[in-house]
Design a protein around this motif. Structure first.
Motif, PDB file in Angstrom:
ATOM      1  N   PRO A   1       0.819  -1.226   0.000  1.00 42.91           N
ATOM      2  CA  PRO A   1       0.000   0.000   0.000  1.00 42.91           C
ATOM      3  C   PRO A   1       0.848   1.269   0.000  1.00 42.91           C
ATOM      4  CG  PRO A   1      -0.297  -1.254   2.045  1.00 42.91           C
ATOM      5  CD  PRO A   1       0.522  -2.089   1.136  1.00 42.91           C
ATOM      6  N   HIS A   2       2.045   1.189   0.589  1.00 46.20           N
ATOM      7  CA  HIS A   2       2.805   2.420   0.794  1.00 46.20           C
ATOM      8  C   HIS A   2       4.109   2.437   0.009  1.00 46.20           C
ATOM      9  CE1 HIS A   2       0.515   1.574   4.586  1.00 46.20           C
ATOM     10  NE2 HIS A   2      -0.022   2.704   4.167  1.00 46.20           N
ATOM     11  N   VAL A   3       4.526   3.633  -0.358  1.00 47.49           N
ATOM     12  CA  VAL A   3       5.858   3.804  -0.932  1.00 47.49           C
ATOM     13  C   VAL A   3       6.867   3.593   0.202  1.00 47.49           C
ATOM     14  CG1 VAL A   3       7.463   5.473  -1.932  1.00 47.49           C
ATOM     15  CG2 VAL A   3       5.095   5.402  -2.715  1.00 47.49           C
ATOM     16  N   ASN A   4       7.891   2.787  -0.062  1.00 49.67           N
ATOM     17  CA  ASN A   4       8.902   2.567   0.978  1.00 49.67           C
ATOM     18  C   ASN A   4      10.288   2.499   0.345  1.00 49.67           C
ATOM     19  OD1 ASN A   4       9.127  -0.079  -0.060  1.00 49.67           O
ATOM     20  ND2 ASN A   4       7.538  -0.821   1.317  1.00 49.67           N
ATOM     21  N   ALA A   5      11.275   2.145   1.115  1.00 52.70           N
ATOM     22  CA  ALA A   5      12.652   2.138   0.593  1.00 52.70           C
ATOM     23  C   ALA A   5      12.818   1.130  -0.536  1.00 52.70           C
ATOM     24  CB  ALA A   5      13.636   1.837   1.726  1.00 52.70           C
ATOM     25  N   THR A   6      12.026   0.054  -0.530  1.00 50.86           N
ATOM     26  CA  THR A   6      12.133  -0.950  -1.592  1.00 50.86           C
ATOM     27  C   THR A   6      11.637  -0.401  -2.919  1.00 50.86           C
ATOM     28  OG1 THR A   6      11.721  -2.581   0.143  1.00 50.86           O
ATOM     29  CG2 THR A   6      11.692  -3.392  -2.095  1.00 50.86           C
ATOM     30  N   THR A   7      10.717   0.549  -2.862  1.00 50.97           N
ATOM     31  CA  THR A   7      10.225   1.158  -4.103  1.00 50.97           C
ATOM     32  C   THR A   7      11.403   1.696  -4.912  1.00 50.97           C
ATOM     33  OG1 THR A   7       8.272   1.842  -2.860  1.00 50.97           O
ATOM     34  CG2 THR A   7       8.563   2.832  -5.033  1.00 50.97           C
ATOM     35  N   ALA A   8      12.335   2.308  -4.234  1.00 53.74           N
ATOM     36  CA  ALA A   8      13.486   2.909  -4.910  1.00 53.74           C
ATOM     37  C   ALA A   8      14.366   1.868  -5.599  1.00 53.74           C
ATOM     38  CB  ALA A   8      14.313   3.697  -3.899  1.00 53.74           C
ATOM     39  N   LEU A   9      14.245   0.590  -5.194  1.00 55.72           N
ATOM     40  CA  LEU A   9      15.057  -0.469  -5.797  1.00 55.72           C
ATOM     41  C   LEU A   9      14.283  -1.237  -6.862  1.00 55.72           C
ATOM     42  CD1 LEU A   9      16.380  -2.013  -2.450  1.00 55.72           C
ATOM     43  CD2 LEU A   9      17.460  -0.209  -3.784  1.00 55.72           C
ATOM     44  N   SER A  10      12.996  -0.907  -7.013  1.00 51.97           N
ATOM     45  CA  SER A  10      12.123  -1.771  -7.806  1.00 51.97           C
ATOM     46  C   SER A  10      11.918  -1.265  -9.225  1.00 51.97           C
ATOM     47  CB  SER A  10      10.769  -1.903  -7.111  1.00 51.97           C
ATOM     48  OG  SER A  10      10.096  -0.673  -7.155  1.00 51.97           O
ATOM     49  N   ARG A  11      11.335  -2.146 -10.056  1.00 55.06           N
ATOM     50  CA  ARG A  11      10.974  -1.774 -11.426  1.00 55.06           C
ATOM     51  C   ARG A  11       9.502  -1.360 -11.492  1.00 55.06           C
ATOM     52  NH1 ARG A  11      12.555  -5.756 -16.288  1.00 55.06           N
ATOM     53  NH2 ARG A  11      14.598  -5.183 -15.469  1.00 55.06           N
ATOM     54  N   ILE A  12       8.669  -2.040 -10.701  1.00 54.11           N
ATOM     55  CA  ILE A  12       7.233  -1.729 -10.682  1.00 54.11           C
ATOM     56  C   ILE A  12       6.764  -1.685  -9.230  1.00 54.11           C
ATOM     57  CG2 ILE A  12       4.918  -2.605 -11.288  1.00 54.11           C
ATOM     58  CD1 ILE A  12       6.206  -4.007 -13.683  1.00 54.11           C
ATOM     59  N   HIS A  13       5.896  -0.719  -8.906  1.00 53.14           N
ATOM     60  CA  HIS A  13       5.257  -0.719  -7.589  1.00 53.14           C
ATOM     61  C   HIS A  13       3.745  -0.679  -7.813  1.00 53.14           C
ATOM     62  CE1 HIS A  13       5.235   0.562  -3.157  1.00 53.14           C
ATOM     63  NE2 HIS A  13       3.979   0.359  -3.512  1.00 53.14           N
ATOM     64  N   ILE A  14       3.055  -1.664  -7.235  1.00 56.27           N
ATOM     65  CA  ILE A  14       1.598  -1.742  -7.386  1.00 56.27           C
ATOM     66  C   ILE A  14       0.950  -1.439  -6.031  1.00 56.27           C
ATOM     67  CG2 ILE A  14      -0.335  -3.165  -8.156  1.00 56.27           C
ATOM     68  CD1 ILE A  14       1.710  -4.987  -9.580  1.00 56.27           C
ATOM     69  N   PRO A  15       0.261  -0.302  -5.901  1.00 57.72           N
ATOM     70  CA  PRO A  15      -0.389  -0.009  -4.614  1.00 57.72           C
ATOM     71  C   PRO A  15      -1.640  -0.863  -4.431  1.00 57.72           C
ATOM     72  CG  PRO A  15      -0.854   1.735  -6.193  1.00 57.72           C
ATOM     73  CD  PRO A  15       0.062   0.771  -6.896  1.00 57.72           C
ATOM     74  N   CYS A  16      -1.991  -1.121  -3.180  1.00 60.32           N
ATOM     75  CA  CYS A  16      -3.126  -1.995  -2.879  1.00 60.32           C
ATOM     76  C   CYS A  16      -3.738  -1.570  -1.547  1.00 60.32           C
ATOM     77  CB  CYS A  16      -2.655  -3.440  -2.815  1.00 60.32           C
ATOM     78  SG  CYS A  16      -1.379  -3.683  -1.562  1.00 60.32           S
ATOM     79  N   THR A  17      -4.695  -2.338  -1.089  1.00 60.19           N
ATOM     80  CA  THR A  17      -5.304  -2.064   0.214  1.00 60.19           C
ATOM     81  C   THR A  17      -4.304  -2.359   1.330  1.00 60.19           C
ATOM     82  OG1 THR A  17      -6.084  -4.331   0.207  1.00 60.19           O
ATOM     83  CG2 THR A  17      -7.691  -2.633  -0.450  1.00 60.19           C
ATOM     84  N   ALA A  18      -4.573  -1.792   2.490  1.00 60.27           N
ATOM     85  CA  ALA A  18      -3.776  -2.133   3.675  1.00 60.27           C
ATOM     86  C   ALA A  18      -4.652  -3.008   4.569  1.00 60.27           C
ATOM     87  CB  ALA A  18      -3.366  -0.871   4.408  1.00 60.27           C
ATOM     88  N   ALA A  19      -4.164  -4.213   4.875  1.00 58.21           N
ATOM     89  CA  ALA A  19      -4.948  -5.136   5.716  1.00 58.21           C
ATOM     90  C   ALA A  19      -5.245  -4.479   7.057  1.00 58.21           C
ATOM     91  CB  ALA A  19      -4.170  -6.429   5.911  1.00 58.21           C
ATOM     92  N   GLY A  20      -6.500  -4.537   7.450  1.00 55.78           N
ATOM     93  CA  GLY A  20      -6.896  -3.957   8.735  1.00 55.78           C
ATOM     94  C   GLY A  20      -7.318  -2.499   8.637  1.00 55.78           C
ATOM     95  N   ILE A  21      -7.093  -1.865   7.477  1.00 65.53           N
ATOM     96  CA  ILE A  21      -7.564  -0.486   7.290  1.00 65.53           C
ATOM     97  C   ILE A  21      -8.665  -0.484   6.223  1.00 65.53           C
ATOM     98  CG2 ILE A  21      -6.938   1.874   6.633  1.00 65.53           C
ATOM     99  CD1 ILE A  21      -4.139   1.334   7.747  1.00 65.53           C
ATOM    100  N   ASP A  22      -8.311  -0.835   4.984  1.00 68.43           N
ATOM    101  CA  ASP A  22      -9.350  -0.912   3.959  1.00 68.43           C
ATOM    102  C   ASP A  22      -9.472  -2.322   3.368  1.00 68.43           C
ATOM    103  OD1 ASP A  22      -6.860  -0.472   2.862  1.00 68.43           O
ATOM    104  OD2 ASP A  22      -7.561   0.755   1.199  1.00 68.43           O
ATOM    105  N   ALA A  23      -9.010  -3.314   4.120  1.00 62.67           N
ATOM    106  CA  ALA A  23      -9.225  -4.710   3.717  1.00 62.67           C
ATOM    107  C   ALA A  23      -9.399  -5.571   4.960  1.00 62.67           C
ATOM    108  CB  ALA A  23      -8.028  -5.225   2.917  1.00 62.67           C
TER     109      ALA A  23
END
Lengths: 257, 429
Positions: free
Chosen positions: B365-387
């Protein structure tokens, strides 16, 4: 018979190869064997240049020679019961797993789990051995139960963990916790060791170098002279955190708590 | 609108008594939660759509495109790694295992960098544990070893231990003795009845010494062990032996310091030894909200709790060999799918660097440090908030996470099901 396997240049050289098929007995029927590269099944000839010299009628007369970059090849000699394997360079993890007979000689270094749960036979490693040399699989109560492992260089952490039988001889230093959970067998470390024999239940361990961080649960029970080396050894019994029937001998001059 | 009894998905405590006030798709107030819970619900900033790295920078792409490309990356890989899983619900984790089996991947969860050693120790000598409810109602001696719950699990003490009123310990603060073992002073050590300060890496020796003392072998122990005086060790052993019910909680100070799983094994064997005199239990303080759930789901489906290698079609498990950090450090894997975690922030440098070299896809769900290392980031629901979904508390109790708001994002389980379908060409699991 001599079977020479020379590794071919691979597109992805870091991919592990699982090659438990490489044991002398299997080459009696030919070289049409299967190994795994990552998640893909490959024939032996896809990854190696294969040369066969002479013939053999029984597996004990077969010598398998591995050449080239063999450092990522795992499980060579797994369940080996006879014959000889000579590895000219380094070898990957789990070399000699569950081995019960024959000889493996490694002229380079071996990765982790060398001789895991070995039952018999001989492994000689001229270079260094990785972590968990001569141990057992995760959760296994008995590690190596027989045979001989001799490492001329250093060994990593947890060397001879759960050792239950056989002989482990490390000419160099070991990392943390050599002989941890030992149940039997003999461990000889010519170099230094850190926290040896934690939770040891039985067996004997001899350390000729310096012991770092000797555990507080070993009780000094006397001294002993090693005549062949003319060394006086302090003898400890332990680990008293449990039943404490193991013997650890440390060269008298070398102890550092 | 006010939602009662909401479960906080942040840490392994899974506190289930939160009150959340919402205004449409926005959370405006969090009641009963700790500061970590409040940040989890209130600071929920997400990407508006999937993004892909290009030569010129990031570009927005559709979910369909992102899913197709992810499936293609995984299909082409010879040693794919699927990692993370601990901040999402069990339903997503189970689809992850199905994908791993389908494509011959290695699937690992965040236990590999937290309580993996605890699991290894438990596999060696078992787990004398109990639920947090038992601890709350019965324990009169609490030991926190190598952890700092005041900061990492802020409500652990008020809900289950030091400050919680229990059925058999009605005056908790007066009746419970709290022992804290750590290498330095923390907020938790400040409220301890007995603080044991040990030298770095001295846990194993101190645990061995305590075991020997409890076994009646105190005469073997030297005057000081890893910086701890023998008198203090003997005193602690007496406190423990005289407890009506004792509980040990341990954290990464034990699992990730020198000796790792042998430290935990020694702690378990001390617990075992103490149970010859009284009742003692031991439990890990789990970090990610559903890391215990990832161990549960992996174990039901593969027989192993983490680091499962399907390269040969069957499950193989050998931490050190099949763990994500080791596979990355050795440069083995040629594609990675990271779900609900942030290895870029907490993996060793060499492991994180390899993630940047290979096609890495992040579903989070969130942009994090791994996003900077990745080719694709797919946002989604956060378990316990909107799932909604199932999570496991640190003591193995399954708790249903609630969906509090709807922000219009697809569930990560739905995204993974579509990836599975693209890979399989048929019905998903």
């Amino acid at each position: 018979m001599r079977v020479i396997l020379e590794s071919k240049v691979r597109k992805k050289p870091s991919l592990p190869i699982e090659a438990e098929a490489i044991i002398p007995r299997n080459f009696l029927k030919g070289t049409d064997l299967v190994v795994f590269e990552g998640n893909k099944e490959r024939t032996l000839s896809e990854l190696f240049w294969i040369f066969v010299e002479g013939t053999a009628v029984s597996p004990e007369n077969i010598e398998v020679v591995l050449k080239g970059d063999t450092s990522r090849i795992k499980r060579v000699g797994e369940y080996m019961d006879t014959g000889t394997i000579l590895i000219e360079g380094d070898i990957g993890m789990h070399c000699g797993n569950f081995m019960s007979g024959g000889t493996i000689e490694i002229r380079g270094s071996a990765d982790a789990w060398l001789g895991r749960e070995m039952r018999g036979g001989t492994i000689v490693c001229r270079g260094n051995a990785g972590h968990y040399c001569a141990t057992g699989y995760r959760g296994e109560k008995k590690g190596m139960q027989g045979g001989t492992v001799e490492v001329f260089g250093n060994a990593g952490d947890f060397c001879a963990e759960y050792l239950a039988g056989g002989t482990v001889h490390i000419h160099g230093h070991t990392g943390d916790f050599p002989g941890v959970e030992m149940r039997g067998g003999e461990l000889l470390i010519e170099g230094d060791a850190t926290r040896p024999c934690g939770n040891m239940k039985n067996g004997s361990c001899v350390i000729l170098g310096t012991v770092h961080d000797l555990l507080p649960t070993f009780e000094k029970s006397g001294t002993h002279l090693l005549p062949e080396r003319n060394l006086e050894m302090d003898v400890y019994t332990g680990d008293v955190a449990n039943r404490g029937k193991g013997t650890m001998m440390v060269a008298s001059r070398a102890l550092r708590r | 609108m006010i939602e009662q009894d909401v479960v906080c998905p942040f840490c392994g405590c899974l506190c289930d008594d939160l009150e959340i006030e919402t205004d449409g798709a926005r959370i405006v107030r969090v009641k009963n939660g700790c500061s970590l819970a409040e940040a989890t619900f209130m600071n929920d900033t997400r990407l508006p759509a999937p993004i892909r790295r290009t030569e010129a920078g990031w570009e927005e792409i559709s979910y369909d495109e992102a899913i197709s490309e992810t499936a293609e990356i995984l299909r082409e890989a010879d040693r794919p790694l699927l990692y993370g899983w601990s901040s999402t619900h069990g339903e997503t984790q189970s689809i992850g295992v199905h994908i791993a089996e389908l494509i011959g991947a290695v699937i690992d969860n965040t236990s590999t960098v937290c309580h993996g050693p605890s699991i290894l120790a438990i596999q060696e000598v078992g787990h004398p544990g109990c639920t947090l409810g038992q601890v709350k109602n019965r324990a009169d001696v609490i030991i926190y070893w190598g952890c700092n719950p005041v900061e990492a699990h802020p409500r652990h003490m008020s809900r289950y231990t030091t400050f919680a009123t229990g059925f058999f310990v009605p005056e908790a603060q007066r009746e419970r003795t709290v022992i804290v073992v750590d290498t330095r002073r923390t907020d938790t050590t400040n409220i301890a009845d007995e603080f044991v300060q040990i030298e770095h890496g001295g846990d194993y020796a101190v645990l061995s010494a305590l075991r020997a003392i409890v076994r009646g072998k105190a005469h073997v122990i030297p005057a000081s062990v890893a910086g701890v005086a023998k008198e203090q060790l003997v005193r602690i052993a007496e406190i423990c032996k005289n407890a009506k019910f004792g509980a040990i909680f341990f954290g990464l100070g034990l699992t990730m310091s020198r000796g790792k799983y042998k430290n935990v094994r020694n702690a378990i064997e001390l617990t075992d030894e103490l149970s010859r005199h009284t009742k003692f239990v031991i439990s890990p303080l789990r970090g990610h909200g559903n890391v215990y759930g990832s161990n549960e789901v992996f174990t039901w489906m593969t027989g192993y709790p983490f680091a499962v290698d399907f390269a040969r079609g069957i499950a193989f498990y050998n931490p050190g060999e099949t763990t994500a950090v080791d596979i990355l450090r050795r440069g083995e894997c040629d594609a990675a799918l990271i779900v609900a975690s942030d290895p870029g922030a907490n993996f060793p440098r060499a492991a994180a660097a390899h993630l940047a070299k290979i096609p890495t896809v992040v579903i989070d769900p969130h942009v994090n440090a791994t996003t900077a290392l990745s080719r694709i980031h797919i946002p989604c629901t956060a378990a316990g908030i909107d799932a909604a979904g199932t999570a496991y508390r640190m003591d193995g109790i399954p708790i249903r996470l609630k969906k509090v708001i709807d922000r219009g994002y697809p569930d990560d389980a739905e995204i993974l099901r579509k990836i599975y379908d693209r890979l399989d060409g048929g019905m998903g699991p």
